[in-house]
Each structure stands twice: as C-alpha cells, then as structure tokens.
Design a protein around this motif. Structure first.
Motif, PDB file in Angstrom:
ATOM      1  N   ALA A  12      85.732  13.714 -42.490  1.00 30.88           N
ATOM      2  CA  ALA A  12      86.374  12.500 -41.977  1.00 30.88           C
ATOM      3  C   ALA A  12      87.831  12.417 -42.421  1.00 30.88           C
ATOM      4  N   ALA A  13      88.122  12.845 -43.650  1.00 36.68           N
ATOM      5  CA  ALA A  13      89.508  12.836 -44.127  1.00 36.68           C
ATOM      6  C   ALA A  13      90.370  13.796 -43.312  1.00 36.68           C
ATOM      7  N   HIS A  14      89.843  14.984 -43.025  1.00 36.47           N
ATOM      8  CA  HIS A  14      90.582  15.938 -42.185  1.00 36.47           C
ATOM      9  C   HIS A  14      90.800  15.366 -40.784  1.00 36.47           C
ATOM     10  N   ALA A  15      89.779  14.702 -40.253  1.00 33.85           N
ATOM     11  CA  ALA A  15      89.889  14.126 -38.908  1.00 33.85           C
ATOM     12  C   ALA A  15      90.961  13.040 -38.854  1.00 33.85           C
ATOM     13  N   ARG A  16      91.074  12.268 -39.916  1.00 32.49           N
ATOM     14  CA  ARG A  16      92.114  11.227 -39.950  1.00 32.49           C
ATOM     15  C   ARG A  16      93.515  11.842 -40.067  1.00 32.49           C
ATOM     16  N   GLN A  17      93.626  12.982 -40.752  1.00 26.35           N
ATOM     17  CA  GLN A  17      94.929  13.629 -40.936  1.00 26.35           C
ATOM     18  C   GLN A  17      95.403  14.352 -39.685  1.00 26.35           C
ATOM     19  N   ARG A  18      94.490  14.899 -38.911  1.00 29.90           N
ATOM     20  CA  ARG A  18      94.860  15.661 -37.715  1.00 29.90           C
ATOM     21  C   ARG A  18      93.923  15.351 -36.553  1.00 29.90           C
ATOM     22  N   PHE A  41      85.195  14.845 -32.402  1.00 29.95           N
ATOM     23  CA  PHE A  41      83.979  15.295 -33.083  1.00 29.95           C
ATOM     24  C   PHE A  41      83.531  14.265 -34.118  1.00 29.95           C
ATOM     25  N   LEU A  42      84.478  13.610 -34.770  1.00 27.17           N
ATOM     26  CA  LEU A  42      84.108  12.565 -35.730  1.00 27.17           C
ATOM     27  C   LEU A  42      83.375  11.436 -35.013  1.00 27.17           C
ATOM     28  N   THR A  43      83.819  11.085 -33.826  1.00 26.35           N
ATOM     29  CA  THR A  43      83.108  10.077 -33.033  1.00 26.35           C
ATOM     30  C   THR A  43      81.687  10.542 -32.734  1.00 26.35           C
ATOM     31  N   TYR A  73      74.077  21.086 -34.254  1.00 26.40           N
ATOM     32  CA  TYR A  73      73.913  21.493 -35.649  1.00 26.40           C
ATOM     33  C   TYR A  73      74.994  20.892 -36.552  1.00 26.40           C
ATOM     34  N   PRO A  74      76.294  21.138 -36.314  1.00 21.82           N
ATOM     35  CA  PRO A  74      77.281  20.520 -37.211  1.00 21.82           C
ATOM     36  C   PRO A  74      77.306  18.995 -37.104  1.00 21.82           C
ATOM     37  N   GLN A  75      76.993  18.451 -35.928  1.00 24.22           N
ATOM     38  CA  GLN A  75      76.912  16.993 -35.801  1.00 24.22           C
ATOM     39  C   GLN A  75      75.858  16.435 -36.751  1.00 24.22           C
ATOM     40  N   MET A  76      74.683  17.054 -36.733  1.00 25.73           N
ATOM     41  CA  MET A  76      73.568  16.584 -37.549  1.00 25.73           C
ATOM     42  C   MET A  76      73.816  16.788 -39.043  1.00 25.73           C
ATOM     43  N   VAL A  77      74.402  17.919 -39.405  1.00 26.94           N
ATOM     44  CA  VAL A  77      74.670  18.163 -40.828  1.00 26.94           C
ATOM     45  C   VAL A  77      75.627  17.107 -41.374  1.00 26.94           C
ATOM     46  N   LEU A  78      76.694  16.823 -40.646  1.00 28.76           N
ATOM     47  CA  LEU A  78      77.665  15.824 -41.101  1.00 28.76           C
ATOM     48  C   LEU A  78      77.071  14.418 -41.074  1.00 28.76           C
ATOM     49  N   ALA A  79      76.317  14.087 -40.042  1.00 29.69           N
ATOM     50  CA  ALA A  79      75.686  12.766 -39.953  1.00 29.69           C
ATOM     51  C   ALA A  79      74.667  12.588 -41.075  1.00 29.69           C
TER      52      ALA A  79
END
Length: 176
Positions: A12-18, A41-43, A73-79
């Motif tokens: 989430a921090a990376h998503a806010r930066q870029r 992707f964060l959404t 897969y990455p959606q679920m891991v992060l969620a």
C-alpha cells in the motif's frame, strides 16, 4: 514482513508513492493481457479483502488457492495479509489424497479454484463447512465489492502463508 509493517502495508505504501506506475501485466489463459497500475491493483486488493470478509473469513482462517497462474493469487495474499488470514497454495496437478490432506491438516475454510476443479474439490469437502468457489464466480463478485479497505487484524506476528513440503518420506509438512 518488513520491520513493523505487514506485507499489505508495504504494498500500500508503494501504491501511494507511485499510483500511476505499472505494477502488473498478466496474460490470462485466453491470451488476453491485463495490466494494473499500483493504484488499480490496490483497489482490487481492497475488493478482495471485502470479498473474503463477505465469506466470513477472519483473522487466523486459512484460504486455499487451488489455481494455476492467476491474478487472484497476489490479490488474495495481500488481502489476507491485511485481514490476518492465511493463504495456502495447492497444486492443481496434485492427487486427491494429497489435496484433501492439505485442506484438512490446515483447516482450510475457503478454496478458490478454476472451473475444472470445482466439483472435485466440493466432493472432497464432503459434509465439512469448507466453501469451494470457482474463479469464474470470484471475478464478477470481486467487481461488486467496495473499494474501501475493511477493518483488518493483520500484524507482523501473524502467519501470511502456509507452504507444504512435497512429503517424499511421509506426509507433507506445513511450513509457516
């Protein structure tokens, strides 16, 4: 985990930066390429977290991903990282005996799989309360979820993922 930050919070921090930078390009089985910026992707991760909560997934619950390569897969891991839930990947080419062992041993609550494995996994679930959902149902349901981040219980002392060994000398062993 990076210091005192969860996997979700690092992303989430990376998503806010870029927010407008390309994060992922994925070619589906149909050959269509989809692309996501960090913000997009964060959404989707927020929607995945809401999806898991709508299915009753809580901190400490195990979510099995019985998928070939898929953006879920990455959606679920992060969620899951945000919610404090645990992801268990399993091999779609594995035997029914191995799969049922993993699902029972890990006490999996929900399995997300492709359409070719849904009926087999539902049969393996038997009378258990384990939910088995097709990726075909997940995608439209994900789109209907709120884009706001739900309250989560992820922390740096929580397990994010179980991985099982191949079990060459006996039953597979779970690694956290």
């Amino acid at each position: 985990v990076a210091g005192s930050r969860t996997l979700y919070s690092v992303f989430a921090a990376h998503a806010r930066q870029r927010p407008d930078d390309l994060w992922l390009a994925f070619e589906g089985e149909n050959g269509q390429v989809q692309q996501w910026t960090f913000a997009q992707f964060l959404t989707a991760v927020h929607q995945a977290a809401n999806f898991l909560k709508s299915k009753g997934i809580r901190s400490g619950d195990v979510v099995n991903l019985h998928l070939t390569n898929h953006v879920a897969y990455p959606q679920m891991v992060l969620a899951a990282s945000h919610l404090g839930a645990i992801v268990l990947p399993s091999n779609p080419a594995g035997s029914a005996d191995d799969i049922i062992y993993l699902l029972n041993h890990s006490e999996t609550c929900l399995t997300l799989t492709d359409s070719t494995h849904v009926e087999m996994l539902r049969g393996l679930a038997g009378d258990s309360k384990r939910m088995v959902l097709s990726i075909l149902d997940y995608e439209p349901e994900l789109a209907r979820q709120p884009a706001t981040l739900p309250v989560g219980e992820g922390s740096t002392d929580r397990v994010v993922q179980y991985l099982y060994t191949s079990g060459t000398t006996s039953r597979p062993k779970g690694v956290m």
